[in-house]
Each structure stands twice: as structure tokens, then as C-alpha cells.
Design an enzyme around this catalytic site. Structure first.
Site, PDB file in Angstrom:
ATOM      1  N   ALA A 165       0.839  -1.209   0.000  1.00  0.00           N
ATOM      2  CA  ALA A 165       0.000   0.000   0.000  1.00  0.00           C
ATOM      3  C   ALA A 165       0.872   1.256   0.000  1.00  0.00           C
ATOM      4  O   ALA A 165       2.031   1.224   0.429  1.00  0.00           O
ATOM      5  CB  ALA A 165      -0.903   0.003   1.227  1.00  0.00           C
TER       6      ALA A 165
ATOM      7  N   THR B  85      -8.639  -5.149  -4.292  1.00  0.00           N
ATOM      8  CA  THR B  85      -8.520  -6.585  -4.573  1.00  0.00           C
ATOM      9  C   THR B  85      -9.163  -7.435  -3.490  1.00  0.00           C
ATOM     10  O   THR B  85      -9.681  -6.920  -2.506  1.00  0.00           O
ATOM     11  CB  THR B  85      -7.026  -6.992  -4.592  1.00  0.00           C
ATOM     12  OG1 THR B  85      -6.472  -6.597  -3.335  1.00  0.00           O
ATOM     13  CG2 THR B  85      -6.293  -6.344  -5.728  1.00  0.00           C
TER      14      THR B  85
ATOM     15  N   HIS C 168      -8.862  -3.738   4.120  1.00  0.00           N
ATOM     16  CA  HIS C 168      -9.004  -5.198   4.289  1.00  0.00           C
ATOM     17  C   HIS C 168      -7.758  -5.829   4.894  1.00  0.00           C
ATOM     18  O   HIS C 168      -7.721  -7.050   5.045  1.00  0.00           O
ATOM     19  CB  HIS C 168      -9.410  -5.859   2.960  1.00  0.00           C
ATOM     20  CG  HIS C 168      -8.381  -5.785   1.880  1.00  0.00           C
ATOM     21  ND1 HIS C 168      -8.416  -6.597   0.769  1.00  0.00           N
ATOM     22  CD2 HIS C 168      -7.294  -5.001   1.742  1.00  0.00           C
ATOM     23  CE1 HIS C 168      -7.391  -6.297  -0.010  1.00  0.00           C
ATOM     24  NE2 HIS C 168      -6.705  -5.344   0.557  1.00  0.00           N
TER      25      HIS C 168
ATOM     26  N   ASP D 183     -14.041  -5.897   3.431  1.00  0.00           N
ATOM     27  CA  ASP D 183     -13.883  -5.787   1.976  1.00  0.00           C
ATOM     28  C   ASP D 183     -14.661  -4.559   1.504  1.00  0.00           C
ATOM     29  O   ASP D 183     -15.896  -4.574   1.452  1.00  0.00           O
ATOM     30  CB  ASP D 183     -14.411  -7.053   1.292  1.00  0.00           C
ATOM     31  CG  ASP D 183     -14.164  -7.021  -0.216  1.00  0.00           C
ATOM     32  OD1 ASP D 183     -13.787  -5.946  -0.752  1.00  0.00           O
ATOM     33  OD2 ASP D 183     -14.340  -8.067  -0.858  1.00  0.00           O
TER      34      ASP D 183
ATOM     35  N   ILE E  94       0.641   5.671   0.743  1.00  0.00           N
ATOM     36  CA  ILE E  94      -0.108   6.885   1.037  1.00  0.00           C
ATOM     37  C   ILE E  94       0.006   7.728  -0.224  1.00  0.00           C
ATOM     38  O   ILE E  94       1.100   7.932  -0.761  1.00  0.00           O
ATOM     39  CB  ILE E  94       0.425   7.621   2.286  1.00  0.00           C
ATOM     40  CG1 ILE E  94      -0.290   8.966   2.495  1.00  0.00           C
ATOM     41  CG2 ILE E  94       1.933   7.817   2.284  1.00  0.00           C
ATOM     42  CD1 ILE E  94       0.037   9.649   3.835  1.00  0.00           C
ATOM     43  N   SER E  95      -1.139   8.182  -0.732  1.00  0.00           N
ATOM     44  CA  SER E  95      -1.127   8.951  -1.984  1.00  0.00           C
ATOM     45  C   SER E  95      -0.399  10.279  -1.799  1.00  0.00           C
ATOM     46  O   SER E  95      -0.221  10.747  -0.669  1.00  0.00           O
ATOM     47  CB  SER E  95      -2.553   9.248  -2.438  1.00  0.00           C
ATOM     48  OG  SER E  95      -3.278   8.068  -2.603  1.00  0.00           O
TER      49      SER E  95
ATOM     50  N   SER F   8      -3.062   4.483   5.310  1.00  0.00           N
ATOM     51  CA  SER F   8      -2.386   5.223   6.385  1.00  0.00           C
ATOM     52  C   SER F   8      -3.365   5.946   7.306  1.00  0.00           C
ATOM     53  O   SER F   8      -3.016   6.294   8.428  1.00  0.00           O
ATOM     54  CB  SER F   8      -1.452   6.268   5.774  1.00  0.00           C
ATOM     55  OG  SER F   8      -2.228   7.276   5.119  1.00  0.00           O
TER      56      SER F   8
HETATM   57  N1  SAH Z   1      -5.984   6.473   1.020  1.00  0.00           N
HETATM   58  C1  SAH Z   1      -4.899   5.589   1.408  1.00  0.00           C
HETATM   59  C2  SAH Z   1      -4.532   4.716   0.228  1.00  0.00           C
HETATM   60  C3  SAH Z   1      -3.831   3.477   0.622  1.00  0.00           C
HETATM   61  S1  SAH Z   1      -3.406   2.430  -0.784  1.00  0.00           S
HETATM   62  C4  SAH Z   1      -3.727   6.440   1.829  1.00  0.00           C
HETATM   63  O1  SAH Z   1      -3.472   7.463   1.188  1.00  0.00           O
HETATM   64  O2  SAH Z   1      -3.024   6.082   2.784  1.00  0.00           O
HETATM   65  C5  SAH Z   1      -4.909   1.547  -1.061  1.00  0.00           C
HETATM   66  C6  SAH Z   1      -5.453   0.788   0.122  1.00  0.00           C
HETATM   67  O3  SAH Z   1      -6.560   0.031  -0.315  1.00  0.00           O
HETATM   68  C7  SAH Z   1      -4.483  -0.205   0.767  1.00  0.00           C
HETATM   69  O4  SAH Z   1      -4.358   0.133   2.118  1.00  0.00           O
HETATM   70  C8  SAH Z   1      -5.164  -1.566   0.581  1.00  0.00           C
HETATM   71  O5  SAH Z   1      -4.952  -2.444   1.668  1.00  0.00           O
HETATM   72  C9  SAH Z   1      -6.615  -1.149   0.453  1.00  0.00           C
HETATM   73  N2  SAH Z   1      -7.479  -2.111  -0.231  1.00  0.00           N
HETATM   74  C10 SAH Z   1      -7.248  -2.775  -1.389  1.00  0.00           C
HETATM   75  N3  SAH Z   1      -8.294  -3.573  -1.694  1.00  0.00           N
HETATM   76  C11 SAH Z   1      -9.219  -3.413  -0.689  1.00  0.00           C
HETATM   77  C12 SAH Z   1     -10.503  -3.974  -0.433  1.00  0.00           C
HETATM   78  N4  SAH Z   1     -11.067  -4.886  -1.248  1.00  0.00           N
HETATM   79  N5  SAH Z   1     -11.170  -3.561   0.676  1.00  0.00           N
HETATM   80  C13 SAH Z   1     -10.626  -2.656   1.534  1.00  0.00           C
HETATM   81  N6  SAH Z   1      -9.400  -2.100   1.341  1.00  0.00           N
HETATM   82  C14 SAH Z   1      -8.700  -2.485   0.240  1.00  0.00           C
END
Ligand code: SAH
Length: 223
Positions: free
Chosen positions: A57, A218, A111, A144, A59-60, A89
């Protein structure tokens, strides 16, 4: 842009992003000033770039978070209820919480349990974060996100921070009317931001915006 929009402090980072037009709205700027990105990004916190946070993962970049918040802004008013899917994050969850205020609420869902725990721990680094968790204004849950989070529905705004392989109807169902969903979706090998509006009369209008590159939405690892 990163070279112009970095800073030595959080205030410098956010002010530079604002002065360079990467944060356009003053409410979003104020909310981002209240959340120290160093509590959420493990390194180079004051650079306008994504950072790896573990568990595949990231953080954007802060300009992406600003753009997401601005897309949802009409639905982020005091008292609004928000769902942040793929909260990672916890940074954007915290920014959204400042936008909806103490009468509003934001649920961050991820998830991966260690990321749910990380987001919670990151928020606890500040007094305001601890207060928001204690009052229930913010909560982080494991699940999820493709199914939304029914327990907190309906939402004024839903943000998805990972790229979906398809349009998940459950998310639109969990929107209020009016309400807005911000979601990256893959189409033809390319990810695009989609904004889906549920109008006051229940009509659903979907608009494709720009191409992006997000972590995929995913199955949970091992699922
Ligand atoms: N907005 C967050 C982005 C994190 S990256 C930030 O800036 O910190 C994307 C995130 O989506 C990851 O933490 C990953 O675990 C989560 N993710 C991927 N598939 C998911 C799903 N099916 N359900 C919930 N979270 C999911």
C-alpha cells in the site's frame, strides 16, 4: 511539481500546494493544515509524492488527496457521513473528518488488519486525532470495501482509495440522495477516476474524469 510543492514543515507543504494551485479550495487547505502528514507517511512526509507504507500500500501524494476531497466537497459539510474505502495510512480519513466536523462522522475501511491498526495508531499521534477516535467521529474497521460498509450507510460521500476492477453497485446503493462517490475504476487496461452522483430524486449520473495510477482494490491477501 514535487520540487516546487515540498516544504520543511507541514504548513510549508500545504501552503506551497495551495500557492501553486494544487490545492484549490480554502476549506481543504485548512483541513490539510490540521493533519500533520509526518504522522502518516514514514518518510519524506513533506514531499508532494506517494510513499510506501507496507503491505503493498502507499499513502497517496497530497495533491491527489486534495483533489479527491475537492471532488467530494459539496457533500463534506458539517454533519456529513463519509466512508473512506482503502483507508491505508488513515491520512485522508483524518482530513475528511476535519471537513465534516464533530457532528459528522467518517469510517475508514481497509481489508488488511495491520493497516487498520496503523491508521488508528497514526491518528493517535495528535490530540485532535485521539479526540476524534474517542468520540466516534472517526473509526477504522476491517472489511472488503467493495461491499461498502452497510452498518454506517447511507453516506453523503464515499471515497475509494484503490482502483476497482468494475463498478461496484453496493457503493452506489449506500449513497444518500443526494450523495457522491469518488472511485478509480479500471477500463481497458487504464485506471480512471469516476465521480458517481446520486441526485436528490435518486437518478444516478456517472462521469469519467482523468487517468490515474492507484493500488488495485482486490481480494484480501490469502482470501
Ligand atoms: N488512502 C490511502 C490509500 C492506501 S493504498 C492512503 O493514502 O493512505 C490503497 C489501500 O486500499 C491499501 O491500504 C489496501 O490495503 C486497500 N485495499 C485494497 N483492496 C481493498 C478492499 N477490497 N477492501 C478494503 N481495502 C482495500
Amino acid at each position: 511539481m514535487a520540487w516546487r510543492c515540498s516544504g520543511a514543515t507541514n504548513a510549508e507543504l500545504i501552503t506551497n500546494l495551495f500557492n501553486n494551485g494544487l490545492i484549490k479550495d480554502a476549506r481543504v487547505k485548512d483541513a490539510m493544515l490540521k493533519v500533520d502528514r509526518a504522522h502518516y507517511a514514514p518518510n519524506s512526509a513533506y514531499e508532494d509524492s506517494p510513499q510506501y507504507i507496507g503491505h503493498a500500500a502507499t499513502i497517496s501524494a497530497p495533491h491527489m488527496h486534495a483533489s479527491a476531497a475537492e471532488s467530494l466537497l459539496a457533500h463534506l459539510t458539517p454533519g456529513s457521513r463519509v466512508l473512506d474505502i482503502g483507508s491505508g495510512s488513515g491520512y485522508l480519513t483524518a482530513v475528511l473528518a476535519h471537513l465534516v466536523g464533530p457532528s459528522g462522522s467518517v469510517v475508514g475501511i481497509d481489508h488488511i488488519q495491520p493497516l487498520v491498526d496503523l491508521a488508528d495508531a497514526n491518528m493517535r499521534k495528535s490530540e485532535s486525532g485521539r479526540e476524534m477516535l474517542a468520540s466516534g467521529q472517526v473509526r477504522f474497521v476491517k472489511g472488503d470495501g467493495r461491499l461498502g460498509w452497510k452498518e454506517g450507510a447511507p453516506y453523503d460521500a464515499i471515497h475509494v482509495g484503490a482502483a476497482a476492477a468494475e463498478h461496484h453497485e453496493a457503493l452506489v446503493e449506500q449513497l444518500k440522495a443526494p450523495g457522491r462517490l469518488f472511485v478509480p475504476v479500471e477500463e481497458g487496461g487504464q485506471q480512471y477516476i469516476f465521480v458517481v452522483d446520486k441526485k436528490g430524486d435518486g437518478r444516478v449520473v456517472r462521469e469519467r474524469l482523468f487517468a490515474v495510477s492507484y493500488v488495485p482494490l482486490t481480494d484480501a491477501p490469502g482470501a
